[in-house]
Design a protein around this motif. Structure first.
Motif, PDB file in Angstrom:
ATOM      1  N   GLN A  30       0.811  -1.286  -0.414  1.00  0.00           N
ATOM      2  CA  GLN A  30      -0.233   0.341   0.396  1.00  0.00           C
ATOM      3  C   GLN A  30       1.028   0.911  -0.246  1.00  0.00           C
ATOM      4  O   GLN A  30       0.492   2.336  -1.392  1.00  0.00           O
ATOM      5  N   HIS A  31       1.847   1.339   0.728  1.00  0.00           N
ATOM      6  CA  HIS A  31       3.261   2.443   1.081  1.00  0.00           C
ATOM      7  C   HIS A  31       3.337   2.462  -0.786  1.00  0.00           C
ATOM      8  O   HIS A  31       3.696   4.045  -0.816  1.00  0.00           O
ATOM      9  N   PHE A  34       1.631   3.673  -2.958  1.00  0.00           N
ATOM     10  CA  PHE A  34       1.045   5.862  -2.772  1.00  0.00           C
ATOM     11  C   PHE A  34       2.264   6.307  -3.322  1.00  0.00           C
ATOM     12  O   PHE A  34       1.941   7.439  -3.821  1.00  0.00           O
ATOM     13  N   THR A 147     -10.668  -2.570  -4.809  1.00  0.00           N
ATOM     14  CA  THR A 147      -9.737  -1.584  -3.786  1.00  0.00           C
ATOM     15  C   THR A 147      -9.399  -0.484  -4.143  1.00  0.00           C
ATOM     16  O   THR A 147      -8.238  -1.486  -5.586  1.00  0.00           O
ATOM     17  N   VAL A 148      -8.969   0.407  -5.077  1.00  0.00           N
ATOM     18  CA  VAL A 148      -8.303   1.217  -5.494  1.00  0.00           C
ATOM     19  C   VAL A 148      -7.837   2.418  -5.297  1.00  0.00           C
ATOM     20  O   VAL A 148      -7.794   2.959  -3.509  1.00  0.00           O
ATOM     21  N   PHE A 149      -7.199   3.259  -5.750  1.00  0.00           N
ATOM     22  CA  PHE A 149      -5.845   4.821  -5.328  1.00  0.00           C
ATOM     23  C   PHE A 149      -6.172   5.795  -6.321  1.00  0.00           C
ATOM     24  O   PHE A 149      -6.287   5.494  -7.506  1.00  0.00           O
ATOM     25  N   ILE A 166      -3.173  11.942  -2.164  1.00  0.00           N
ATOM     26  CA  ILE A 166      -4.200   9.791  -2.697  1.00  0.00           C
ATOM     27  C   ILE A 166      -5.194  10.032  -1.546  1.00  0.00           C
ATOM     28  O   ILE A 166      -4.984   9.664  -0.188  1.00  0.00           O
ATOM     29  N   ARG A 167      -6.192   9.127  -2.450  1.00  0.00           N
ATOM     30  CA  ARG A 167      -7.219   8.867  -1.740  1.00  0.00           C
ATOM     31  C   ARG A 167      -7.897   7.481  -1.946  1.00  0.00           C
ATOM     32  O   ARG A 167      -7.114   6.674  -3.085  1.00  0.00           O
ATOM     33  N   LYS A 168      -8.122   6.608  -0.857  1.00  0.00           N
ATOM     34  CA  LYS A 168      -8.117   5.332  -1.478  1.00  0.00           C
ATOM     35  C   LYS A 168     -10.349   4.835  -1.542  1.00  0.00           C
ATOM     36  O   LYS A 168     -10.712   5.800  -0.782  1.00  0.00           O
ATOM     37  N   SER A 169     -10.366   3.853  -2.477  1.00  0.00           N
ATOM     38  CA  SER A 169     -11.624   4.003  -2.382  1.00  0.00           C
ATOM     39  C   SER A 169     -11.602   2.778  -2.719  1.00  0.00           C
ATOM     40  O   SER A 169     -10.827   1.279  -2.663  1.00  0.00           O
ATOM     41  N   ILE A 170     -13.308   1.792  -3.608  1.00  0.00           N
ATOM     42  CA  ILE A 170     -13.276   0.708  -3.686  1.00  0.00           C
ATOM     43  C   ILE A 170     -14.331   1.212  -4.807  1.00  0.00           C
ATOM     44  O   ILE A 170     -15.634   1.928  -5.237  1.00  0.00           O
ATOM     45  N   LYS A 204      -5.193  -1.840  -5.983  1.00  0.00           N
ATOM     46  CA  LYS A 204      -4.093  -1.740  -5.163  1.00  0.00           C
ATOM     47  C   LYS A 204      -3.521  -2.829  -5.774  1.00  0.00           C
ATOM     48  O   LYS A 204      -2.556  -3.714  -5.109  1.00  0.00           O
TER      49      LYS A 204
END
Length: 251
Positions: A30-31, A34, A147-149, A166-170, A204
């Protein structure tokens, strides 16, 4: 035995602090995603009429897709602009305390999608890190719930943010279509924000780009906006079409 293990762990932590090392678990996927998004996204804008020394108007976001500094973004950003005065502004990977601004040209506009590709007149390939495009998308329905960024440069009030957000979403739905073109859309469970149009949607699971944000989705019948953001699917094939188009133009 427990005391010995705790002592060994303490010794490893101390060694890491003294040598500047980090443990593998601190460098999560995840990092890494990012950082990859942060290093690839760009401001897209238009110089004012006085030339390339004046930044002028910021239009939205985009992202690098190859080492030739090609940029993918949303086509609608350029509806009311002079395409001869477009620029990108980004943070070089070797010096994150400054911006690099480059004049670009439009190399391709998709007739069927809200998608465009840009390329700088001068590319500084050592200062950029492109994002990989997914090679192939199967049925879009299989992306539901993934899950997406999303990363870009939003506008807060009248000002644009000068560092990537940066935003996290589905993927909330794959049943929507673009009201203007009829092309398929990915609906994100994110509230739309000005400035994010043209941002990459990164899966992701693989770290690959699967979409380009085009803004809040409209109801086809009424033209009213839903609050949620929509994205145009993108694959390596879209990029290859853009390159072919550029090659044919140069002949």
């Amino acid at each position: 035995m427990a005391g010995r293990k705790n002592l060994q762990h303490f010794g490893l932590v101390l060694l890491a602090l003294l040598t500047g090392c980090t443990f593998p678990y601190t460098r999560s996927k995840q990092h890494r995603i990012f950082k990859n998004i942060r290093d690839a996204v760009v401001h897209v804008g238009q110089f004012d009429q006085f030339g390339e020394s004046e930044i002028g108007q910021l239009l939205g976001s985009g992202f690098f897709v190859d080492q030739d500094c090609s940029v993918a973004t949303a086509k609608h950003l350029f509806e009311n602009t002079d395409k001869k005065r477009i620029y990108i502004k980004y943070i070089p990977i070797e010096d994150r305390n400054r911006f690099q601004t480059l004049a670009v040209e439009m190399i391709y506009e998709d007739e069927n999608k809200d998608l465009a590709f840009l390329r700088p007149k001068n590319c500084y390939s050592k200062t950029i890190k492109p994002l990989p495009l997914i090679r192939k998308l199967g049925g879009l329905s299989s992306l539901g719930g993934e899950t997406v960024f999303v990363g870009g440069f939003p506008r807060l009030g009248v000002e644009s943010v000068d560092f990537p957000i940066i935003r996290k979403s589905i993927i909330a739905s794959t049943e929507f279509t673009d009201a203007q073109t009829g092309s398929a859309l990915l609906l994100l469970d994110l509230i739309g924000a000005p400035g994010f149009s043209g941002s990459p949607v990164v899966l992701k699971r693989t770290g690959e780009v699967i979409g380009v944000v085009i803004g809040s989705i409209k109801r086809p019948a009424t033209g009213q906006h839903y609050a949620f953001e929509g994205a145009i699917p993108i694959t390596q094939a879209d990029y290859e079409v853009a390159l072919l188009n550029q090659h044919l133009k140069l002949k």
